[in-house]
Write a protein that holds these residues in place. Structure first.
Motif, PDB file in Angstrom:
ATOM      1  N   ASN A   4       0.846  -1.184   0.000  1.00 45.47           N
ATOM      2  CA  ASN A   4       0.000   0.000   0.000  1.00 45.47           C
ATOM      3  C   ASN A   4       0.886   1.240   0.000  1.00 45.47           C
ATOM      4  N   LEU A   5       0.498   2.230  -0.774  1.00 45.79           N
ATOM      5  CA  LEU A   5       1.183   3.521  -0.787  1.00 45.79           C
ATOM      6  C   LEU A   5       0.347   4.493   0.034  1.00 45.79           C
ATOM      7  N   PHE A   6       0.940   5.043   1.102  1.00 41.78           N
ATOM      8  CA  PHE A   6       0.150   5.910   1.983  1.00 41.78           C
ATOM      9  C   PHE A   6       0.482   7.387   1.774  1.00 41.78           C
ATOM     10  N   ASP A   7      -0.518   8.214   2.033  1.00 38.07           N
ATOM     11  CA  ASP A   7      -0.337   9.669   2.009  1.00 38.07           C
ATOM     12  C   ASP A   7       0.118  10.151   3.373  1.00 38.07           C
ATOM     13  N   ASP A   8       1.160  10.986   3.400  1.00 36.89           N
ATOM     14  CA  ASP A   8       1.491  11.715   4.622  1.00 36.89           C
ATOM     15  C   ASP A   8       1.090  13.177   4.412  1.00 36.89           C
ATOM     16  N   LYS A   9       1.661  14.105   5.163  1.00 40.47           N
ATOM     17  CA  LYS A   9       1.254  15.503   5.057  1.00 40.47           C
ATOM     18  C   LYS A   9       1.591  16.118   3.701  1.00 40.47           C
ATOM     19  N   SER A  10       2.398  15.429   2.891  1.00 37.13           N
ATOM     20  CA  SER A  10       2.693  15.924   1.546  1.00 37.13           C
ATOM     21  C   SER A  10       1.430  16.035   0.706  1.00 37.13           C
ATOM     22  N   TRP A  11       0.428  15.221   1.013  1.00 41.73           N
ATOM     23  CA  TRP A  11      -0.836  15.321   0.261  1.00 41.73           C
ATOM     24  C   TRP A  11      -1.407  16.732   0.366  1.00 41.73           C
ATOM     25  N   LEU A  12      -1.273  17.344   1.536  1.00 42.87           N
ATOM     26  CA  LEU A  12      -1.783  18.701   1.741  1.00 42.87           C
ATOM     27  C   LEU A  12      -0.959  19.728   0.980  1.00 42.87           C
ATOM     28  N   SER A  13       0.358  19.619   1.049  1.00 42.98           N
ATOM     29  CA  SER A  13       1.221  20.625   0.429  1.00 42.98           C
ATOM     30  C   SER A  13       1.319  20.468  -1.083  1.00 42.98           C
ATOM     31  N   LEU A  14       0.862  19.322  -1.619  1.00 39.53           N
ATOM     32  CA  LEU A  14       0.866  19.115  -3.067  1.00 39.53           C
ATOM     33  C   LEU A  14      -0.460  19.511  -3.726  1.00 39.53           C
ATOM     34  N   ARG A  15      -1.408  20.003  -2.947  1.00 38.18           N
ATOM     35  CA  ARG A  15      -2.631  20.522  -3.560  1.00 38.18           C
ATOM     36  C   ARG A  15      -2.311  21.718  -4.454  1.00 38.18           C
ATOM     37  N   THR A  18      -3.226  17.110  -5.852  1.00 36.53           N
ATOM     38  CA  THR A  18      -3.662  15.932  -5.111  1.00 36.53           C
ATOM     39  C   THR A  18      -5.120  15.999  -4.659  1.00 36.53           C
ATOM     40  N   PHE A  19      -5.843  17.054  -4.992  1.00 36.89           N
ATOM     41  CA  PHE A  19      -7.267  17.064  -4.673  1.00 36.89           C
ATOM     42  C   PHE A  19      -7.981  15.881  -5.331  1.00 36.89           C
ATOM     43  N   THR A  20      -7.471  15.405  -6.451  1.00 36.66           N
ATOM     44  CA  THR A  20      -8.137  14.369  -7.236  1.00 36.66           C
ATOM     45  C   THR A  20      -7.395  13.040  -7.250  1.00 36.66           C
ATOM     46  N   ARG A  21      -6.340  12.909  -6.431  1.00 39.89           N
ATOM     47  CA  ARG A  21      -5.561  11.666  -6.451  1.00 39.89           C
ATOM     48  C   ARG A  21      -4.694  11.545  -5.195  1.00 39.89           C
ATOM     49  N   PRO A  22      -4.271  10.332  -4.856  1.00 43.99           N
ATOM     50  CA  PRO A  22      -3.240  10.165  -3.834  1.00 43.99           C
ATOM     51  C   PRO A  22      -1.904  10.683  -4.361  1.00 43.99           C
ATOM     52  N   VAL A  23      -0.972  10.949  -3.464  1.00 43.63           N
ATOM     53  CA  VAL A  23       0.348  11.435  -3.874  1.00 43.63           C
ATOM     54  C   VAL A  23       1.041  10.434  -4.796  1.00 43.63           C
ATOM     55  N   ALA A  24       0.908   9.152  -4.498  1.00 45.68           N
ATOM     56  CA  ALA A  24       1.620   8.133  -5.277  1.00 45.68           C
ATOM     57  C   ALA A  24       1.106   8.004  -6.702  1.00 45.68           C
ATOM     58  N   GLY A 258      -2.101  18.438 -14.853  1.00 47.69           N
ATOM     59  CA  GLY A 258      -2.767  17.207 -14.479  1.00 47.69           C
ATOM     60  C   GLY A 258      -3.465  16.541 -15.648  1.00 47.69           C
ATOM     61  N   GLN A 259      -4.563  15.828 -15.350  1.00 46.51           N
ATOM     62  CA  GLN A 259      -5.357  15.148 -16.372  1.00 46.51           C
ATOM     63  C   GLN A 259      -6.458  16.058 -16.892  1.00 46.51           C
ATOM     64  N   TRP A 260      -6.851  15.812 -18.148  1.00 47.37           N
ATOM     65  CA  TRP A 260      -8.012  16.470 -18.747  1.00 47.37           C
ATOM     66  C   TRP A 260      -7.862  17.990 -18.802  1.00 47.37           C
ATOM     67  N   CYS A 261      -6.622  18.454 -18.919  1.00 46.64           N
ATOM     68  CA  CYS A 261      -6.361  19.892 -19.073  1.00 46.64           C
ATOM     69  C   CYS A 261      -6.303  20.232 -20.565  1.00 46.64           C
ATOM     70  N   ASN A 262      -6.575  21.509 -20.875  1.00 41.41           N
ATOM     71  CA  ASN A 262      -6.433  21.969 -22.247  1.00 41.41           C
ATOM     72  C   ASN A 262      -5.858  23.379 -22.247  1.00 41.41           C
ATOM     73  N   ILE A 263      -4.788  23.552 -23.018  1.00 39.20           N
ATOM     74  CA  ILE A 263      -4.137  24.853 -23.167  1.00 39.20           C
ATOM     75  C   ILE A 263      -4.492  25.403 -24.551  1.00 39.20           C
ATOM     76  N   GLY A 264      -5.125  26.574 -24.595  1.00 37.99           N
ATOM     77  CA  GLY A 264      -5.537  27.160 -25.858  1.00 37.99           C
ATOM     78  C   GLY A 264      -4.361  27.629 -26.698  1.00 37.99           C
ATOM     79  N   ALA A 265      -4.623  27.821 -27.997  1.00 35.95           N
ATOM     80  CA  ALA A 265      -3.583  28.214 -28.944  1.00 35.95           C
ATOM     81  C   ALA A 265      -2.913  29.517 -28.541  1.00 35.95           C
ATOM     82  N   ASP A 266      -1.590  29.577 -28.742  1.00 36.76           N
ATOM     83  CA  ASP A 266      -0.778  30.765 -28.481  1.00 36.76           C
ATOM     84  C   ASP A 266      -0.801  31.215 -27.023  1.00 36.76           C
ATOM     85  N   SER A 267      -1.093  30.294 -26.122  1.00 38.28           N
ATOM     86  CA  SER A 267      -1.008  30.599 -24.689  1.00 38.28           C
ATOM     87  C   SER A 267       0.427  30.385 -24.216  1.00 38.28           C
ATOM     88  N   ASN A 268       0.844  31.185 -23.241  1.00 38.87           N
ATOM     89  CA  ASN A 268       2.222  31.144 -22.740  1.00 38.87           C
ATOM     90  C   ASN A 268       2.241  31.269 -21.232  1.00 38.87           C
TER      91      ASN A 268
END
Length: 390
Positions: A4-15, A18-24, A258-268
């Motif tokens: 098992n891969l467990f979350d420690d306090k890094s789950w909080l600081s990686l928001r 990590t709102f949508t996934r475990p750290v691992a 993350g997942q399901w992101c989209n960057i529009g044309a000519d964005s920087n």
């Protein structure tokens, strides 16, 4: 082996990542952290994570639990495999792993109740979002060795130009009329990937399965494009988890998407301040900006976030889950989860409208937005209300 891969306090600081996934489940290098451990240990894995995420990322029956924010290496692997029952491996107050037959024991209780084994070596610990792109090169090199050792690479068309021989091509990968420079780091092309004509790619670089690099793209080292993604333009030291698109011209640098992101044309995105000063990033726990110690730091974009054409992101911008950004000028450096708007102002992106869009996005990838994903996104919408002070 079962782990098992467990979350420690890094789950909080990686928001917000990590709102949508475990750290691992974060991708760094070629693989996710969980996939790395599974590959090293030849193991099946589960997760000990937040209750609302457990409907998708469930724990399994396992005696060995490993910190999901720790990346494996051979010395660490040896120390973990040497653990006896009811021992916990620790360094500097960080619980790295513990072995017990008590399935109810979490990592806090393990530190209190089990016999402590002190670890003396350094290890890669992913605590903040910027640690992902900062450590991507070394993890990519390790994953490349892990995935290709003892195997033979496929071949690419003779229309391509190759500098160096650190390139590995999986079954079904194709490329034409492009340049691959692996002198500074390895290049990995996953199954059924495509590199279209006229691309210039410099290692270290990974293109994961079923992804494409569009014509004329310029990709610099320390970059990972996860599975089922499409990219173009200019990309440097960035990681895209997967199922996301940056399909047009524009610069993405020192960034994590993350997942399901989209960057529009000519964005920087900017990754360097005009005064060359230290970049700060929004911290969800502090509800303020945190010093990163970095001079180069670009965009952190969580799952389902999107931006329109010609969007400009300032140095060190954090865009939360399902943020939808559009309009002229630079939006602020923290764009809350489920925010809709830009420089002119933001309003709440209603959950119902966001889910309507997500259904269409999933359909384009021949995927279904199921009740599990909907429940997680609904929980995140409620969890992040405090940050939407419009």
């Amino acid at each position: 082996m079962m782990i098992n891969l467990f979350d420690d306090k890094s789950w909080l600081s990686l928001r917000p990542l990590t709102f949508t996934r475990p750290v691992a489940d974060l991708r760094i290098g070629i693989l996710t952290i969980a996939e790395k451990w599974a590959k090293y240990l030849n193991a099946s894995f589960g997760f000990k994570t937040q209750a609302y995420l457990s409907i998708k990322y469930a724990p399994i029956q396992a005696g060995l639990s490993i910190n999901g924010s720790v990346c494996p290496d051979q010395q660490l692997l040896d120390a973990i495999l040497a653990l006896k029952d009811n021992q916990v491996l620790v360094k500097g107050g960080v619980v790295i792993a513990y072995q017990t037959q008590d399935p109810t024991l979490d990592h806090h209780q393990a530190l209190e109740k089990l016999t402590v084994v002190n670890y003396q070596q350094d290890f890669t610990h992913i605590v903040f979002p910027e640690h992902i792109f900062s450590n991507n090169h070394q993890e990519l090199v390790k994953d490349f060795e892990l995935l290709t050792k003892g195997r033979s690479s496929g071949t690419l068309s003779s229309t391509n130009t190759f500098l160096g021989d650190q390139i590995f091509v999986e079954e079904g990968a194709t490329a034409e009329c492009s340049t691959f420079n692996s002198l500074q780091g390895p290049i990995y092309l996953g199954k059924n990937t495509q590199v279209w004509e006229g691309c210039n790619i410099r290692g270290s670089f990974a293109l994961c399965n079923n992804s494409q690099v569009k014509m004329g793209a310029k990709i610099y080292g320390k970059t990972t494009i996860g599975p089922f993604s499409r990219v173009g333009g200019e990309i440097n030291n960035s990681i895209i988890w997967g199922y996301s698109s940056k399909g047009h011209e524009g610069y993405l640098g020192n960034a994590v998407l993350g997942q399901w992101c989209n960057i529009g044309a000519d964005s920087n995105n900017s990754n360097l301040k005009n005064n060359y000063g230290e970049v700060k990033l929004w911290d969800y726990g502090q509800e303020s900006f945190r010093e990163t110690g970095l001079q180069f730091c670009g965009l952190i974009m969580a799952d389902h976030a999107k931006c329109a054409i010609n969007t400009m992101f300032n140095t060190g911008t954090v865009a939360g889950v399902s943020a939808n950004i559009f309009g002229a000028g630079f939006p602020r450096n923290f764009i809350p989860d489920f925010a809709w708007g830009g420089v002119h102002g933001f309003e709440v992106y209603s959950l119902s409208k966001m889910l309507e869009t997500a259904v269409k996005v999933y359909e384009r990838r021949d995927t279904v937005l199921d009740t599990t994903e909907t429940a997680i996104l609904s929980h995140v919408f409620e969890l992040t209300k405090q940050y939407r002070r419009f």
